[in-house]
Enzyme design. Structure first.
Site, mmCIF file in Angstrom:
data_model
loop_
_atom_site.group_PDB
_atom_site.id
_atom_site.type_symbol
_atom_site.label_atom_id
_atom_site.label_comp_id
_atom_site.label_asym_id
_atom_site.label_seq_id
_atom_site.Cartn_x
_atom_site.Cartn_y
_atom_site.Cartn_z
ATOM 1 N N LYS A 279 -20.088 11.615 5.892
ATOM 2 C CA LYS A 279 -20.565 10.439 5.177
ATOM 3 C C LYS A 279 -20.290 9.198 6.018
ATOM 4 O O LYS A 279 -19.212 9.038 6.575
ATOM 5 C CB LYS A 279 -19.861 10.305 3.825
ATOM 6 C CG LYS A 279 -20.233 11.375 2.816
ATOM 7 C CD LYS A 279 -19.491 11.157 1.508
ATOM 8 C CE LYS A 279 -19.865 12.220 0.494
ATOM 9 N NZ LYS A 279 -19.130 12.077 -0.784
ATOM 10 N N GLU A 365 -20.495 18.512 -16.451
ATOM 11 C CA GLU A 365 -20.399 17.795 -17.721
ATOM 12 C C GLU A 365 -20.192 18.744 -18.897
ATOM 13 O O GLU A 365 -19.450 18.428 -19.837
ATOM 14 C CB GLU A 365 -21.666 16.957 -17.941
ATOM 15 C CG GLU A 365 -21.841 15.814 -16.960
ATOM 16 C CD GLU A 365 -22.557 16.207 -15.680
ATOM 17 O OE1 GLU A 365 -22.823 15.330 -14.848
ATOM 18 O OE2 GLU A 365 -22.874 17.416 -15.525
ATOM 19 N N ARG A 393 -26.428 15.937 -20.442
ATOM 20 C CA ARG A 393 -26.370 17.263 -19.839
ATOM 21 C C ARG A 393 -25.407 18.189 -20.590
ATOM 22 O O ARG A 393 -25.369 19.390 -20.324
ATOM 23 C CB ARG A 393 -25.955 17.146 -18.374
ATOM 24 C CG ARG A 393 -26.763 16.134 -17.592
ATOM 25 C CD ARG A 393 -26.413 16.125 -16.125
ATOM 26 N NE ARG A 393 -27.079 17.219 -15.418
ATOM 27 C CZ ARG A 393 -26.880 17.502 -14.132
ATOM 28 N NH1 ARG A 393 -26.042 16.791 -13.422
ATOM 29 N NH2 ARG A 393 -27.524 18.488 -13.562
#
Length: 620
Positions: A279, A365, A393
């Site tokens: 990243k 979730e 979700r």
């Protein structure tokens, strides 16, 4: 800064005319362009800087858009957008009528599947691969998934299904957090080329046919291969799913990526390529702090100093984070849960001060909600910090695992209402609707920062499930008290007394309602609770006014206005009633204040709608 190679690329077809030795320069130009662009517009930076070489290699090797690239989440697709004819449009990235920050099918034929939430790419790509097989089309389908997204159940459900379906699918794991960290170098590059090459795979298939008639020998050979590969790569897990695992390879090394992808493009069946990326690659500040530079506002690319924000007021997210720590100090039963959103949900301080009571469950979730239910069963007091659209979700778990059992779980729901630049995939437009229809659920919407804290304290005292739904960003600037005082459940308040018209506002809509009321000389109620609704206040206002107006930053179908209409109907009260809220369509990305004004949910819009309703009544 000039970008001679990049400027000449209007589509991936132009990219594929370049010589291999030109690609590193193109990658450098693309990375420089992204840094310049995002520093001026804001957006997701560090993850996109990490996918530059991978994106170049994919579009160089695969015949896009005939071959399908399915990106996961979308935080890694800015290089893809820049190479697929949208470089000029990125000057208005995530702005109204500008390029979206996520892949969108309506934006480009190269965006094969719309995303915004994670872990959908393998499922969607598998569907496309099966469709190609059934239609007899010789196209390739590639799913590019980040390692964080691999923690979600849907990704593994798709892997499990893909391994037993005869479809040509390549899954690329963009491991950009070094969560699986074997050595990356010449040996791994050699092994990746070897294992993806036609000779190795042909030999393995031939060997399987020969050994098929000798089951014991075949089983022994498979076990030997598994153990040998297990010593040199972490691919055993994925091979158990039925994939041919390749890697890991350096995702910034085009000399490793391109030949490996070229080999994989020729192979049949489910293939899995593991690449290691970094990243923030190429921008030292983002490399040093990829979390800080994950999502940025406008900043000076030279020194990385982000421009000062317009408001110094605490955000609702910060109010929640402070309350969580204070409540945890007062009650050692409290545990905090987040599905991979520690920073976004304001839980950094809590994680530091209460590490044994802090749980980041990853992008899971469904698990987060049921995990909270298990804790509640044993006398703990779980608080689930979650974005409005992420809770969608886990809706089945919310109903069956929490509400049906009436478990005391607090849902601190961030990003309620419009969120601005992230657009339709992240707008919390439906939570008041999908929460209020659930039995046992208490639903609150604060109008300011201090009320948010009081509502969180109130929710914590309840013996059943509750939700406090608050918007992104700062409130009106109301000072926040340090106490853990609570509010009377199901009671609103009359904030302004006027004539003829009563404005019944939910949450952040109180501020524009009060402003509109000055021009209208209207009464204003801060409803506070969507469920249980203050029906006594509703009946009182209906008796004293000629027009009732509900105002909410939620879908008009369901939610606060629907609850008021139901209360009036049950009471047998007939009164003119105007409902203001979000229309029955998905709201695009753009500045939140501008969008609310266009939707008539600012003070001027509320005034116009009320006057139009009154005029219609007078003229009828």
């Amino acid at each position: 800064m000039t970008h001679p190679l990049l400027d000449a690329i209007l589509s991936p077809a132009d990219l594929r005319t370049l010589q291999r030795e030109q690609l590193p320069q193109l990658a450098d130009e693309l990375r420089a362009f992204l840094l310049e662009s995002v520093s001026k517009t804001g957006g997701h930076l560090s993850s996109n800087l990490g996918t530059v070489e991978l994106t170049v290699a994919l579009h160089y090797v695969f015949d896009t858009p005939a071959d399908r690239l399915v990106w996961d989440v979308g935080h890694q697709t800015y290089p893809h957008k820049a190479l697929t004819g949208r470089r000029g449009g990125m000057q208005r990235l995530r702005m109204k009528d500008g390029v979206s920050g996520f892949p969108r099918r309506c934006e480009s034929e190269y965006d094969t599947f719309g995303v915004g939430h994670s872990s959908t790419s393998i499922s969607a790509a598998l569907g496309m691969a099966v469709a190609a097989r059934n239609k007899g089309e010789e196209r390739r389908v590639v799913a590019i998934i980040g390692d964080g997204a691999m923690s979600a159940g849907e990704a593994f459900e798709a892997l499990n299904n893909a391994g037993v379906i005869d479809a040509n699918l390549l899954v690329i794991l963009n491991d950009n957090d070094m969560s699986i960290s074997p050595p990356v170098g010449a040996l791994n590059k050699y092994l990746a080329r070897l294992l993806s090459g036609g000779t190795f795979n042909a030999a393995r298939r031939a060997g399987e046919k020969v050994l098929a008639s000798l089951p014991n020998v075949l089983e022994f050979a498979n076990r030997v291969e598994e153990h040998v590969k297990g010593m040199i790569s972490p691919g055993t897990l994925f091979e158990e799913f039925g994939f041919n695992y390749i890697g890991p390879i350096d995702g910034h090394d085009l000399d490793a990526l391109i030949p490996t992808l070229q080999n994989l493009r020729k192979l049949k069946g489910p293939q899995f390529l593991h690449v290691i990326t970094r990243k923030g690659q190429g921008y030292k500040l983002a490399e040093a702090d990829p979390i800080l530079y994950h999502g940025v506002g406008k900043f000076d690319a030279a020194n990385g100093i982000e421009q000062a924000k317009a408001s110094g007021r605490p955000t609702y997210t910060q109010v929640f984070g402070d309350w969580l720590c204070d409540q945890a100090t007062a009650d050692n039963r409290l545990v905090g849960i987040t599905p991979a959103m520690r920073e976004g949900s304001g839980m950094v301080r809590f994680a530091q001060e209460f590490p044994q009571r802090y749980f980041d469950v990853g992008i899971a979730e469904q698990h987060a909600v049921t995990f909270a239910g298990g804790l509640a069963c044993e006398g703990m007091r779980p608080v689930v910090a979650i974005y409005s659209t992420f809770l969608q979700r886990a809706y089945d778990q919310l109903i069956h695992d929490i509400a049906l059992q009436n478990l005391p779980v607090v849902f601190a729901i961030d990003r309620g209402g419009l969120v601005g630049a992230d657009g339709a995939t992240h707008n919390g437009a439906f939570d008041l609707s999908y929460l209020t229809c659930i039995p046992n659920m208490v639903v609150m919407a604060p109008s300011d920062e201090n009320e948010c804290r009081k509502m969180l304290s109130t929710a914590y005292t309840l013996n059943g499930p509750s939700a406090v739904r608050y918007p992104r960003g700062s409130g009106p600037g109301t000072p926040v008290e340090a106490s853990l005082d609570i509010l009377p459940t199901g009671k609103g308040e009359l904030r302004r007394r006027g004539r003829k018209v009563a404005l019944l506002a939910f949450g952040a809509m109180l501020a524009p309602a009060l402003k509109a009321a000055e021009a209208l000389d209207a009464s204003v109620a801060n409803m506070r609770f969507v469920k249980p609704l203050d029906t006594e206040l509703v009946r009182q206002l209906a008796a004293e006014h000629e027009l009732l107006v509900s105002i909410e930053e939620n879908a008009l179908i369901g939610g606060g206005g629907a609850e008021i209409a139901r209360a009036l109907e049950e009471a047998g009260i007939t009164v003119p009633f105007l409902r203001l809220g979000l229309p029955d369509r998905f709201i695009d990305h753009g500045d939140s204040a501008l969008l609310l004004a266009e939707l008539g949910l600012d003070a001027a819009g509320i005034e116009r709608s009320v006057m139009a309703s009154l005029n219609k009544a007078y003229n009828s």
